[in-house]
Design a protein around this motif. Structure first.
Motif, mmCIF file in Angstrom:
data_model
loop_
_atom_site.group_PDB
_atom_site.id
_atom_site.type_symbol
_atom_site.label_atom_id
_atom_site.label_comp_id
_atom_site.label_asym_id
_atom_site.label_seq_id
_atom_site.Cartn_x
_atom_site.Cartn_y
_atom_site.Cartn_z
ATOM 1 N N HIS A 115 45.721 12.736 82.081
ATOM 2 C CA HIS A 115 45.259 14.123 82.121
ATOM 3 C C HIS A 115 44.848 14.515 83.537
ATOM 4 O O HIS A 115 45.167 15.617 84.006
ATOM 5 C CB HIS A 115 44.076 14.291 81.166
ATOM 6 C CG HIS A 115 43.590 15.705 81.049
ATOM 7 N ND1 HIS A 115 44.418 16.757 80.720
ATOM 8 C CD2 HIS A 115 42.353 16.246 81.236
ATOM 9 C CE1 HIS A 115 43.716 17.888 80.705
ATOM 10 N NE2 HIS A 115 42.465 17.597 81.020
ATOM 11 N N ARG A 138 33.242 26.503 84.672
ATOM 12 C CA ARG A 138 33.784 25.151 84.594
ATOM 13 C C ARG A 138 33.022 24.277 83.599
ATOM 14 O O ARG A 138 33.595 23.340 83.027
ATOM 15 C CB ARG A 138 33.824 24.492 85.978
ATOM 16 C CG ARG A 138 32.482 24.187 86.598
ATOM 17 C CD ARG A 138 32.660 23.494 87.948
ATOM 18 N NE ARG A 138 33.321 24.355 88.908
ATOM 19 C CZ ARG A 138 33.845 23.917 90.061
ATOM 20 N NH1 ARG A 138 33.785 22.637 90.370
ATOM 21 N NH2 ARG A 138 34.419 24.760 90.890
ATOM 22 N N ILE A 141 34.510 23.615 80.014
ATOM 23 C CA ILE A 141 35.575 22.645 79.757
ATOM 24 C C ILE A 141 35.060 21.478 78.918
ATOM 25 O O ILE A 141 35.768 20.955 78.058
ATOM 26 C CB ILE A 141 36.180 22.153 81.089
ATOM 27 C CG1 ILE A 141 36.913 23.314 81.778
ATOM 28 C CG2 ILE A 141 37.102 20.966 80.879
ATOM 29 C CD1 ILE A 141 37.374 23.013 83.183
ATOM 30 N N VAL A 142 33.806 21.081 79.157
ATOM 31 C CA VAL A 142 33.271 19.916 78.436
ATOM 32 C C VAL A 142 32.026 20.234 77.604
ATOM 33 O O VAL A 142 31.583 19.387 76.831
ATOM 34 C CB VAL A 142 32.943 18.764 79.420
ATOM 35 C CG1 VAL A 142 34.204 18.241 80.080
ATOM 36 C CG2 VAL A 142 31.922 19.204 80.462
ATOM 37 N N GLU A 143 31.470 21.422 77.744
ATOM 38 C CA GLU A 143 30.218 21.714 77.038
ATOM 39 C C GLU A 143 30.395 21.609 75.522
ATOM 40 O O GLU A 143 29.558 21.007 74.828
ATOM 41 C CB GLU A 143 29.697 23.104 77.406
ATOM 42 C CG GLU A 143 28.349 23.398 76.734
ATOM 43 C CD GLU A 143 27.746 24.718 77.166
ATOM 44 O OE1 GLU A 143 26.518 24.881 77.011
ATOM 45 O OE2 GLU A 143 28.494 25.592 77.658
ATOM 46 N N LEU A 145 32.505 19.854 73.825
ATOM 47 C CA LEU A 145 32.652 18.440 73.451
ATOM 48 C C LEU A 145 31.299 17.736 73.438
ATOM 49 O O LEU A 145 30.967 17.001 72.502
ATOM 50 C CB LEU A 145 33.592 17.742 74.433
ATOM 51 C CG LEU A 145 35.090 18.002 74.270
ATOM 52 C CD1 LEU A 145 35.852 17.538 75.503
ATOM 53 C CD2 LEU A 145 35.616 17.320 73.021
ATOM 54 N N LEU A 339 36.030 16.152 86.406
ATOM 55 C CA LEU A 339 35.889 17.003 85.226
ATOM 56 C C LEU A 339 37.087 16.815 84.282
ATOM 57 O O LEU A 339 36.924 16.738 83.060
ATOM 58 C CB LEU A 339 35.766 18.462 85.651
ATOM 59 C CG LEU A 339 35.244 19.457 84.613
ATOM 60 C CD1 LEU A 339 33.906 19.014 84.057
ATOM 61 C CD2 LEU A 339 35.112 20.841 85.234
ATOM 62 N N GLU A 343 36.710 15.208 80.527
ATOM 63 C CA GLU A 343 37.162 15.893 79.316
ATOM 64 C C GLU A 343 38.004 14.959 78.452
ATOM 65 O O GLU A 343 37.790 14.834 77.239
ATOM 66 C CB GLU A 343 37.975 17.138 79.676
ATOM 67 C CG GLU A 343 38.499 17.866 78.450
ATOM 68 C CD GLU A 343 39.457 18.993 78.786
ATOM 69 O OE1 GLU A 343 39.648 19.874 77.925
ATOM 70 O OE2 GLU A 343 40.037 18.992 79.896
ATOM 71 N N GLN A 347 37.079 13.358 74.698
ATOM 72 C CA GLN A 347 37.927 13.620 73.535
ATOM 73 C C GLN A 347 38.189 12.356 72.727
ATOM 74 O O GLN A 347 38.402 12.409 71.511
ATOM 75 C CB GLN A 347 39.242 14.264 73.985
ATOM 76 C CG GLN A 347 39.075 15.726 74.375
ATOM 77 C CD GLN A 347 40.330 16.327 74.974
ATOM 78 O OE1 GLN A 347 41.179 15.610 75.503
ATOM 79 N NE2 GLN A 347 40.454 17.650 74.907
#
Length: 485
Positions: A115, A138, A141-143, A145, A339, A343, A347
């Motif tokens: 990725h 930005r 993108i991960v918040e 998750l 970042l 991510e 996942q």
């Protein structure tokens, strides 16, 4: 004088035998270097080569064979290759420390590498909302998750956990007091000390309790109208045993709520899973700390989580909002490379059945001694053959450690190879061990072990493919014995 005429002076060359830079650059082999690397680099290395040769000639130690066209072209090619070789190299970790700070901590899972590569190969939507066509955040993108995995209301990320601690203290203390147990005033690698961090963040540190015992009443007595927070620091890199007492986050939460102050927890290594389910020592999780009533929890991305370097901050919407809006946040924000890797790593936690296979850190930590022995056995005989007769190699049980300050006293039964010099006594032992360690580090894929009990120990816990070691043993024999295997 042509380059080929340098031999007329016998076995030594003089300054007048050296080529001009222009002649050197016109050699056919050097023309190929110019095509591959450009004039600037090649000419610069050519000048450096001639300068070195001139110094040798003036000292009377320059061999005539060193100024033949073939020798000059070869020497220049070696210089160029060395100059453009990356300083950062992949190594083989046989130290027995799985999450080794000096060796880059956690190794990324394959899905994260793929990725990351895809996102770096072209533009991406780092701060662009594809749904609305407007500027994005930005953190988004991960918040989602992080909130799904930990149960937090909100989350943000910065470039490491030290930054997460600094930012959270600065944003939430506002120059007011932060109460901390004396037993948690830790120092981690690089002389990073909690008192210094709190001072840098503008928080006024208030110590309570003693080194070995702190009670709830100590915190209660210390809270004043100037208090902004109670902060807990997980002492992951050392352990005090014996006559001890500490106050948990669950015990502190009712007090913090009643007195209107924030409860902040720095977990450091911060596993996102119950390590006990995998037969490993227990570590507190962000999920547990949030359920116990913490307003903010901070932890690392590149330790037990198994991802890239990052500082993850999860907690209530109110407190994370204050942290995110604090001016220091922009200076500490996570770049697109980690970042993207974070991510993809997070996942994997949505698919917990895959973790032990796909996450290298967890895969290595959960290997049984018998499984590690399979890799060690595969390397044993080839290594014996490579090092005989100067060294003996034996297969032995070993004890690995998790590393990077995580669970410092816990050891994992492992297996590896113990290499001992063949000597008549202790004389020369240190030299022989250092020579072997140097040779292992000098391989194309450097092998990093450890020296203990007059032996070089190679713990095979982190070996996925024994051939990575075996295929280099001819080079190791040449370096140590001086023979080709």
């Amino acid at each position: 004088m042509s380059l080929n005429e340098s031999v007329v002076h016998g076995s030594k060359a003089s300054v007048k035998d050296l080529p001009s830079i222009d002649k050197l650059l016109r050699l056919p082999s050097v023309q190929a270097q110019l095509s591959a690397h450009g004039h600037t680099l090649v000419a610069g290395q050519a000048r450096a080569l001639v300068d070195d040769l001139r110094a040798q000639a003036l000292a009377g130690v320059l061999a005539a064979s060193a100024v033949t066209p073939d020798a000059l072209g070869g020497a220049l090619a070696e210089r160029i290759a060395a100059r453009i070789a990356p300083r950062m190299r992949r190594v083989i970790n046989l130290t027995g420390t799985v999450i080794h700070t000096n060796l880059g901590r956690s190794v990324l899972p394959d899905v994260a590498i793929r990725h990351l590569t895809a996102m770096m190969a072209g533009p991406n939507n780092l701060e662009y909302n594809l749904d609305t066509g407007s500027r994005g955040d930005r953190d988004s993108i991960v918040e989602g998750l992080l909130c799904e995995i930990t149960g937090a209301e909100a989350a943000t990320v910065v470039n490491n956990n030290a930054a997460a601690v600094l930012l959270s203290l600065a944003a939430l203390s506002g120059g007011r007091e932060a109460i901390i147990s004396r037993g948690e005033l830790v120092e981690i690698g690089g002389a990073f000390r909690m008192p210094d961090v709190m001072d840098s963040a503008g928080a006024r540190m208030v110590e309570v309790g003693t080194t070995n015992r702190t009670h709830l009443a100590d915190y209660e007595r210390a809270i004043t109208e100037r208090t902004a927070m109670l902060i807990k620091v997980h002492t992951s890199n050392y352990m005090v045993q014996g006559f001890t007492s500490a106050v948990s986050e669950a015990e502190l939460a009712p007090l913090a709520r009643a007195r209107g102050v924030a409860l902040v927890s720095d977990l450091g290594s911060g596993s996102l899973i119950d390590m006990g389910k995998y037969g490993l020592p227990q570590e507190p999780t962000p999920q547990q700390m949030l359920a116990d009533g913490c307003d903010v929890v901070m932890f690392s991305g590149d330790k037990l989580l198994g991802g890239p370097q990052a500082g993850l901050i999860v907690g209530t919407r109110e407190h994370i909002g204050r942290i995110r809006k604090f001016p220091m946040k922009r200076a500490l924000r996570l770049s697109k490379l980690p970042l993207a890797a974070l991510e993809a790593t997070l996942q994997l936690y949505l698919q917990p059945e895959l973790l032990v296979h796909e996450l290298p850190t967890l895969r290595w930590l959960t290997r049984t001694q018998e499984q590690v022995a399979v890799a060690a056995n595969a390397i044993l005989e080839p290594l014996r053959a490579a090092l005989a007769p100067r060294y003996t190699v034996t297969l032995e049980p070993m004890l690995s450690q998790i590393g990077s300050g995580s669970l410092p006293i816990d050891r994992l039964p492992s297996c590896g190879l113990a290499i001992a010099p063949v000597l008549s006594g202790k004389r020369g032992m240190g030299t022989a061990l250092d020579a072997l360690s140097d040779a292992l580090r000098g391989l194309p894929a450097p092998i990093i072990g450890r020296i203990a009990d007059d032996r070089v120990l190679l713990d095979c816990r982190c070996v996925d493919d024994p051939s990575e070691v075996i295929n280099q043993l001819a080079g190791l024999r040449l370096a140590i014995i001086g023979e080709v295997a």
